[in-house]
Design an enzyme around this catalytic site. Structure first.
Site, PDB file in Angstrom:
ATOM      1  N   ASP A 148     -22.080  -4.398  -8.978  1.00  0.00           N
ATOM      2  CA  ASP A 148     -21.829  -3.096  -8.330  1.00  0.00           C
ATOM      3  C   ASP A 148     -22.270  -1.917  -9.184  1.00  0.00           C
ATOM      4  OD1 ASP A 148     -20.551  -4.589  -6.273  1.00  0.00           O
ATOM      5  OD2 ASP A 148     -18.754  -4.661  -7.518  1.00  0.00           O
ATOM      6  N   LYS A 182     -27.507  -1.459  -8.498  1.00  0.00           N
ATOM      7  CA  LYS A 182     -28.823  -2.116  -8.621  1.00  0.00           C
ATOM      8  C   LYS A 182     -29.653  -1.869  -7.377  1.00  0.00           C
ATOM      9  CE  LYS A 182     -26.684  -5.978  -8.857  1.00  0.00           C
ATOM     10  NZ  LYS A 182     -25.304  -5.523  -8.997  1.00  0.00           N
ATOM     11  N   GLY A 210     -23.829  -6.979  -1.942  1.00  0.00           N
ATOM     12  CA  GLY A 210     -23.669  -5.896  -0.971  1.00  0.00           C
ATOM     13  C   GLY A 210     -24.259  -4.643  -1.552  1.00  0.00           C
ATOM     14  N   HIS A 211     -25.568  -4.492  -1.402  1.00  0.00           N
ATOM     15  CA  HIS A 211     -26.220  -3.306  -1.971  1.00  0.00           C
ATOM     16  C   HIS A 211     -26.156  -2.160  -0.973  1.00  0.00           C
ATOM     17  CE1 HIS A 211     -28.927  -6.125  -4.567  1.00  0.00           C
ATOM     18  NE2 HIS A 211     -27.709  -6.033  -5.005  1.00  0.00           N
ATOM     19  N   GLN A 250     -25.753  -9.660  -8.121  1.00  0.00           N
ATOM     20  CA  GLN A 250     -24.724  -9.999  -9.099  1.00  0.00           C
ATOM     21  C   GLN A 250     -25.230  -9.494 -10.465  1.00  0.00           C
ATOM     22  OE1 GLN A 250     -25.662 -12.776  -6.845  1.00  0.00           O
ATOM     23  NE2 GLN A 250     -24.241 -11.662  -5.572  1.00  0.00           N
TER      24      GLN A 250
HETATM   25  P1  GDP Z   1     -25.108  -2.883  -6.270  1.00  0.00           P
HETATM   26  O1  GDP Z   1     -24.625  -4.094  -5.571  1.00  0.00           O
HETATM   27  O2  GDP Z   1     -25.260  -3.032  -7.739  1.00  0.00           O
HETATM   28  O3  GDP Z   1     -26.344  -2.317  -5.627  1.00  0.00           O
HETATM   29  O4  GDP Z   1     -23.994  -1.763  -6.100  1.00  0.00           O
HETATM   30  P2  GDP Z   1     -23.159  -1.383  -4.783  1.00  0.00           P
HETATM   31  O5  GDP Z   1     -24.075  -0.982  -3.707  1.00  0.00           O
HETATM   32  O6  GDP Z   1     -22.162  -2.470  -4.501  1.00  0.00           O
HETATM   33  O7  GDP Z   1     -22.311  -0.162  -5.320  1.00  0.00           O
HETATM   34  C1  GDP Z   1     -22.873   1.032  -5.752  1.00  0.00           C
HETATM   35  C2  GDP Z   1     -22.286   2.166  -4.903  1.00  0.00           C
HETATM   36  O8  GDP Z   1     -22.474   3.394  -5.588  1.00  0.00           O
HETATM   37  C3  GDP Z   1     -22.956   2.340  -3.563  1.00  0.00           C
HETATM   38  O9  GDP Z   1     -21.999   2.761  -2.622  1.00  0.00           O
HETATM   39  C4  GDP Z   1     -23.981   3.438  -3.807  1.00  0.00           C
HETATM   40  O10 GDP Z   1     -24.286   4.182  -2.637  1.00  0.00           O
HETATM   41  C5  GDP Z   1     -23.242   4.286  -4.792  1.00  0.00           C
HETATM   42  N1  GDP Z   1     -24.087   4.997  -5.770  1.00  0.00           N
HETATM   43  C6  GDP Z   1     -25.280   4.613  -6.274  1.00  0.00           C
HETATM   44  N2  GDP Z   1     -25.668   5.462  -7.260  1.00  0.00           N
HETATM   45  C7  GDP Z   1     -24.686   6.389  -7.356  1.00  0.00           C
HETATM   46  C8  GDP Z   1     -24.495   7.519  -8.217  1.00  0.00           C
HETATM   47  O11 GDP Z   1     -25.284   7.804  -9.098  1.00  0.00           O
HETATM   48  N3  GDP Z   1     -23.357   8.236  -8.017  1.00  0.00           N
HETATM   49  C9  GDP Z   1     -22.430   7.925  -7.058  1.00  0.00           C
HETATM   50  N4  GDP Z   1     -21.332   8.681  -6.958  1.00  0.00           N
HETATM   51  N5  GDP Z   1     -22.581   6.850  -6.258  1.00  0.00           N
HETATM   52  C10 GDP Z   1     -23.686   6.099  -6.404  1.00  0.00           C
END
Ligand code: GDP
Length: 446
Positions: A13, A16, A40-41, A221
């Site tokens: 999370d 990525k 869940g991106h 992950q």
């Molecule tokens: P992933 O699985 O690593 O891609 O991460 P997730 O999508 O599960 O969680 C990242 C969350 O942070 C998502 O809801 C994104 O929209 C949000 N997000 C991404 N970059 C930023 C940021 O720089 N600031 C904030 N506040 N939210 C972000």
């Protein structure tokens, strides 16, 4: 030229998806190399918010081919639905291929996931892993036990029938868990719709590399959840590391030019397992709220904590990061200070700085030692407008110092800073050590 590998540097999370989507502006292929619907991106594109579970984020860009790589385990029914939903929302802009070597997650695997958790807790209360219940672990177990069903077989009814008979023969308990004839009929129906996407993917990627095109390997992950190098047994069932990305795509190591580690400015963890820098109480609740720390796949609230340099130094070595993408810096804006764990002290008095205990229970009992860094101001409209117009030079000074500090402490430069979920809420800082860079991305609004 380049293969760029994007790797989660924490417990998942880290955003990525956002970072890969941003870098995809310069790529022709985006490959998911492992995992399945446990990812869940969440990605915000000009048309709105999308949560991708199994589809690589390349599907969101015209001219990009998204590849579900050989290392994945895919739920065919969920994949079929994900494709259709994205098409209905008119967000499916790229094209898609699915490796004939990727394995299928069957309803039996999902049923086994729940069954296994029950067996764990019945044997040792508290021994549950907190899996996403999407069948990932059992599907990988069958893959390595050589009982699995690959997409190349799934799309041929006769082969599917034979492989299913073998699988069921290997596990008598499956008969009680699911209605097997109904499962087979449903699988055959879904497989017929997915068949046009299924093909060998390695030669396509090798040809792209021969043409000097950019291939992005999208992390899913994260390194600390790697089945061997993570906090075993509280890990996922594959290798979400840079090495795993190669195995999961069929790309040889000499093609890799960059390995980007994605880390939040703080940390989160979901599911069971040790989390030394966890923050509880009001401050923890504040960070959860500000960061929107709730799982996109499961809806579970994530535990939050401070950035852990012991773990970050470890995963930097493990993956060979060439740069870091620092995300969610806006969430910490306006705090009194920003604590960062610089070392651990073990119960027997040893100091650890870059290699955590491999035993999860030992890791749970270390005491982190924190350094408090000056905080940066809360992000507001004025600051974000300046960042959009002026780029890195508009970053608040304490944040610039934080970025430099991370570069010094890990030995790897922070190349991108993300301060919001949208594509344009990203600044590129350049590469302090020179060399070709994935960061010279200018066109994000395709
Ligand atoms: P992933 O699985 O690593 O891609 O991460 P997730 O999508 O599960 O969680 C990242 C969350 O942070 C998502 O809801 C994104 O929209 C949000 N997000 C991404 N970059 C930023 C940021 O720089 N600031 C904030 N506040 N939210 C972000």
């Amino acid at each position: 030229m380049p293969v760029i590998v994007v790797v989660g540097a924490q417990f998942g999370d880290e955003a990525k998806g956002k970072v890969t989507d941003y870098l995809a502006a310069n790529a022709t292929f985006v490959v998911r190399t492992g995992g399945g619907p446990n990812a869940g991106h969440t990605i915000e594109i000009p048309e709105g918010k999308v949560v991708l579970h199994q589809l690589p984020c390349g599907v969101l860009r015209y001219g990009v081919t998204a590849v579900c790589g050989p290392g994945m385990v895919l739920d065919p029914t969920a994949l079929d639905e994900e494709i259709r939903t994205l098409q209905e929302r008119r967000m499916f802009k790229g094209s898609l291929v699915v490796s004939e070597r990727a394995h299928a997650i069957l309803p039996t695997h999902i049923a086994e996931d729940a069954w296994e958790e029950k067996v764990r807790t019945a044997t040792h209360p508290g021994a549950e892993l907190g899996t996403t219940m999407r069948g990932i672990g059992p599907a990988y177990a069958d893959r390595y036990g050589r009982w699995g069903i690959r997409f190349g077989e799934l799309i041929h009814p006769a082969k599917l029938q034979q492989r299913l008979e073998l699988l069921v023969a290997s596990k008598p308990h499956l008969k009680e868990l699911v209605d097997l004839p109904a499962m087979q009929a449903k699988l055959a129906e879904v497989a017929s719709r997915l068949a046009p996407y299924v093909q060998p993917t390695e030669p396509t990627l090798w040809s792209a590399l021969a043409r000097q095109e950019t291939v992005l390997l999208e992390g899913a992950q994260s390194a600390l959840l790697d089945v061997d190098f993570g906090t075993y047994p509280y890990v996922t069932s594959h290798h979400p590391t840079s090495a795993g990305a190669l195995v999961g795509s069929g790309i040889p190591p000499f093609e890799v030019s960059e390995v980007v580690g994605v880390t939040k400015a703080y940390a989160t963890r979901v599911g069971a397992g040790p989390f030394p820098t966890e923050v509880e109480g009001d401050l923890g609740a504040y960070l959860q709220r500000e960061g929107g720390e709730r799982g996109a796949t499961t809806g579970r609230v994530r535990q939050v904590g401070w950035l852990d340099l012991v773990l970050l130094r470890y995963v930097t070595k493990l993956n060979g990061f060439t740069s870091l993408a620092l995300t969610k810096v806006d969430v910490l804006g306006g705090l009194d200070d920003v604590p960062v764990a610089v070392q651990y002290v073990t119960p027997d008095g040893r100091t650890l700085t870059d290699y955590p205990p491999s035993d999860a229970e030992e890791l749970a009992h270390v005491t982190p030692v924190y350094e408090k860094l000056p905080a940066w101001p809360k992000f507001n409209e004025r600051l974000t407008a300046r960042l959009r117009e002026e780029g890195a030079s508009a970053l608040p000074s304490p944040l610039k110092r934080f970025v430099e500090y991370l570069g010094r402490e890990t030995g790897v430069p922070v190349e991108w800073v993300s301060y919001g979920p949208r594509r344009e809420e990203t600044v590129w800082l350049g590469k302090s050590h020179g060399g070709p860079s994935a960061g010279a991305v200018t066109a994000w609004a395709q």
